[in-house]
Design a protein around this motif. Structure first.
Motif, PDB file in Angstrom:
ATOM      1  N   HIS A  97      61.102  -1.153 -39.456  1.00 34.65           N
ATOM      2  CA  HIS A  97      60.973  -0.065 -40.436  1.00 34.65           C
ATOM      3  C   HIS A  97      61.516  -0.499 -41.796  1.00 34.65           C
ATOM      4  O   HIS A  97      60.917  -0.219 -42.835  1.00 34.65           O
ATOM      5  CB  HIS A  97      61.733   1.176 -39.955  1.00 34.65           C
ATOM      6  N   LEU A  98      62.659  -1.174 -41.771  1.00 37.70           N
ATOM      7  CA  LEU A  98      63.238  -1.629 -43.039  1.00 37.70           C
ATOM      8  C   LEU A  98      62.326  -2.658 -43.705  1.00 37.70           C
ATOM      9  O   LEU A  98      62.192  -2.676 -44.934  1.00 37.70           O
ATOM     10  CB  LEU A  98      64.642  -2.209 -42.812  1.00 37.70           C
ATOM     11  N   ALA A  99      61.691  -3.492 -42.900  1.00 37.51           N
ATOM     12  CA  ALA A  99      60.767  -4.485 -43.466  1.00 37.51           C
ATOM     13  C   ALA A  99      59.594  -3.785 -44.157  1.00 37.51           C
ATOM     14  O   ALA A  99      59.168  -4.183 -45.248  1.00 37.51           O
ATOM     15  CB  ALA A  99      60.267  -5.424 -42.370  1.00 37.51           C
ATOM     16  N   ALA A 100      59.077  -2.729 -43.530  1.00 36.74           N
ATOM     17  CA  ALA A 100      57.978  -1.968 -44.141  1.00 36.74           C
ATOM     18  C   ALA A 100      58.449  -1.295 -45.427  1.00 36.74           C
ATOM     19  O   ALA A 100      57.735  -1.297 -46.441  1.00 36.74           O
ATOM     20  CB  ALA A 100      57.449  -0.926 -43.155  1.00 36.74           C
ATOM     21  N   ALA A 101      59.661  -0.743 -45.386  1.00 36.98           N
ATOM     22  CA  ALA A 101      60.214  -0.095 -46.582  1.00 36.98           C
ATOM     23  C   ALA A 101      60.416  -1.121 -47.695  1.00 36.98           C
ATOM     24  O   ALA A 101      60.175  -0.832 -48.874  1.00 36.98           O
ATOM     25  CB  ALA A 101      61.535   0.597 -46.242  1.00 36.98           C
ATOM     26  N   ALA A 102      60.845  -2.332 -47.330  1.00 41.14           N
ATOM     27  CA  ALA A 102      61.042  -3.389 -48.328  1.00 41.14           C
ATOM     28  C   ALA A 102      59.727  -3.709 -49.029  1.00 41.14           C
ATOM     29  O   ALA A 102      59.683  -3.883 -50.249  1.00 41.14           O
ATOM     30  CB  ALA A 102      61.615  -4.644 -47.664  1.00 41.14           C
ATOM     31  N   LEU A 103      58.643  -3.753 -48.267  1.00 41.29           N
ATOM     32  CA  LEU A 103      57.331  -4.041 -48.858  1.00 41.29           C
ATOM     33  C   LEU A 103      56.857  -2.910 -49.770  1.00 41.29           C
ATOM     34  O   LEU A 103      55.996  -3.124 -50.625  1.00 41.29           O
ATOM     35  CB  LEU A 103      56.294  -4.286 -47.753  1.00 41.29           C
ATOM     36  N   GLY A 104      57.408  -1.709 -49.577  1.00 45.51           N
ATOM     37  CA  GLY A 104      57.041  -0.586 -50.434  1.00 45.51           C
ATOM     38  C   GLY A 104      56.381   0.575 -49.701  1.00 45.51           C
ATOM     39  O   GLY A 104      55.999   1.573 -50.315  1.00 45.51           O
ATOM     40  N   TYR A 105      56.252   0.456 -48.380  1.00 48.56           N
ATOM     41  CA  TYR A 105      55.554   1.482 -47.602  1.00 48.56           C
ATOM     42  C   TYR A 105      56.438   2.690 -47.282  1.00 48.56           C
ATOM     43  O   TYR A 105      57.660   2.565 -47.157  1.00 48.56           O
ATOM     44  CB  TYR A 105      55.087   0.902 -46.267  1.00 48.56           C
ATOM     45  N   GLY A 106      55.792   3.831 -47.090  1.00 45.96           N
ATOM     46  CA  GLY A 106      56.428   4.945 -46.415  1.00 45.96           C
ATOM     47  C   GLY A 106      56.351   4.696 -44.917  1.00 45.96           C
ATOM     48  O   GLY A 106      55.438   4.007 -44.442  1.00 45.96           O
ATOM     49  N   VAL A 107      57.309   5.235 -44.157  1.00 44.26           N
ATOM     50  CA  VAL A 107      57.361   4.976 -42.711  1.00 44.26           C
ATOM     51  C   VAL A 107      57.490   6.281 -41.930  1.00 44.26           C
ATOM     52  O   VAL A 107      57.969   7.285 -42.451  1.00 44.26           O
ATOM     53  CB  VAL A 107      58.548   4.044 -42.347  1.00 44.26           C
ATOM     54  N   TRP A 108      57.072   6.241 -40.684  1.00 46.92           N
ATOM     55  CA  TRP A 108      57.169   7.408 -39.808  1.00 46.92           C
ATOM     56  C   TRP A 108      57.540   6.914 -38.411  1.00 46.92           C
ATOM     57  O   TRP A 108      56.790   6.159 -37.807  1.00 46.92           O
ATOM     58  CB  TRP A 108      55.837   8.157 -39.782  1.00 46.92           C
TER      59      TRP A 108
END
Lengths: 247, 247
Positions: free
Chosen positions: B149-160
């Motif tokens: 999740h943190l990796a996705a957030a780092a790329l700029g994505y919203g997460v669920w």
């Protein structure tokens, strides 16, 4: 490619920390953790996601050497007890807890399972929802704990995630020591500090071993026999030895 | 201060990502996740810590729209079912699953609890150790999931982080769809992508509300009545509204 969702620089910074997070079970006993570091770690823990945004976690910063010693004593006793029971688990040397420069005890409030999707009518279906709710709560606290571990790793510390303290005996021993109310649970101890010995990267499965596309890839399935063999032949090696030394 | 253990630049990079991780439950349906992003997320998941270093996790990348639709259908049905049961949980709109650009299904192998400290003799004490072992396993998988999740957030994505799928009905529906063997468990679904609406930061407890020194600080204790009131009056606000809009 939309660069707003391809911030690879940020990703690489994160991955560097994630890959550099290494377990130590013995720390420099003379190092003193700067007071602000505790707040920095818990600031990371604070922003973690949680089921129903309930944030069912508490963190107790322990600096008193007498308390640390009592906690270490408990684990060493438990270790002897397990040996007597012939548990055959390759237990680490829990004495390292005593001189850990940084120690944070993690407390979960399982009463917040009531805030998750449950029925509360004691039915068979409700038991499934209750079990779900406990899972959500544990996952939430683990996500928060992981954030704190990564923060410690980012600062340069070795970390130790001490689990397996759910037994009644552990709770009975440690709750009074730390003034934790009966209806809360101590679930982990987080130690950190400069490693006493150079830390090493442990074995990790390859990406291919954990990833499937569209459907579960049966080449990654392990039979009960595979798991039994792993426990007998591999576990002790991958728990404590360097990745480069697995034979 | 020893600067090797005070790498504040790295810490600030991490905290920026941790604080910037925001939940979205509706994404840009037209966005296509670059293939390499899945590997980047799972690379972060791969390096997480786990009990006995067992790494009891599997990740299934789902890109097929038909599969996503079936998963969304299941959750929407479950939501109706819960409403009929008068569960009163403020359920999100699970339709967002259908058009999530990124979807990764998380599978746990609970058979690895055998690799943790357990007795395996069915005694009352063993049941405590077994429960412990399940906790360790769930925390391990959550630590790995959080890294992704943190990796996705780092790329700029919203997460669920979609949880609450332990019920038999969920497993019965989704295991065949994803080819997951009977003895493994689907425990979470991780969606990510560009948010359809501007994401917002949810309410978080203050540091003082989650931290104690040496002993648990009773000012942070909540009575059963406090928790009940929180569920009735606050939960729905902190789950879905902006921090600045909590009244």
């Amino acid at each position: 490619m939309n660069q707003a969702f391809n911030q690879t620089g940020r990703y690489e910074q994160l991955l560097d920390i994630v890959k550099g997070r290494m377990t130590s079970r013995q720390f420099d006993p003379d190092y003193v953790v700067p007071a602000e570091h505790y707040d920095m770690l818990l600031e990371a823990a604070r922003h973690a996601p949680s089921g129903a945004n309930a944030q069912p976690w508490h963190y107790i910063v322990v600096t008193d050497p007498a308390t640390k010693k009592k906690i270490a004593d408990y684990f060493v006793d438990e270790q002897r007890h397990r040996a007597k029971l012939k548990m055959k688990f390759p237990t680490p040397n829990y004495r390292g807890l005593e001189t850990a420069p940084g120690m944070i005890v993690i407390v979960a409030d399982f009463r917040y399972t009531r805030a998750f999707p449950v029925l509360g009518d004691g039915s068979a279906l409700d038991r499934q929802y209750q079990e779900n709710a406990e899972r959500i709560l544990l996952q939430s606290v683990a996500a928060s704990t992981m954030s704190a571990h990564l923060a410690a790793a980012a600062l340069g510390y070795g970390v130790w995630w001490v689990t397996a303290i759910g037994q009644e005996s552990a709770q009975r021993e440690m709750k009074p020591l730390l003034g934790v109310p009966e209806d809360l649970d101590i679930i982990d101890i987080f130690c950190f500090g400069p490693p006493a010995k150079p830390p090493y990267k442990r074995w990790k499965k390859t990406l291919a071993q954990i990833a499937s596309r569209e459907r579960f890839d049966m080449k990654n399935y392990q039979t009960p026999e595979d798991i039994e063999r792993w426990i007998q032949e591999t576990r002790h090696k991958v728990m404590y030895r360097d990745e480069s030394k697995i034979d």
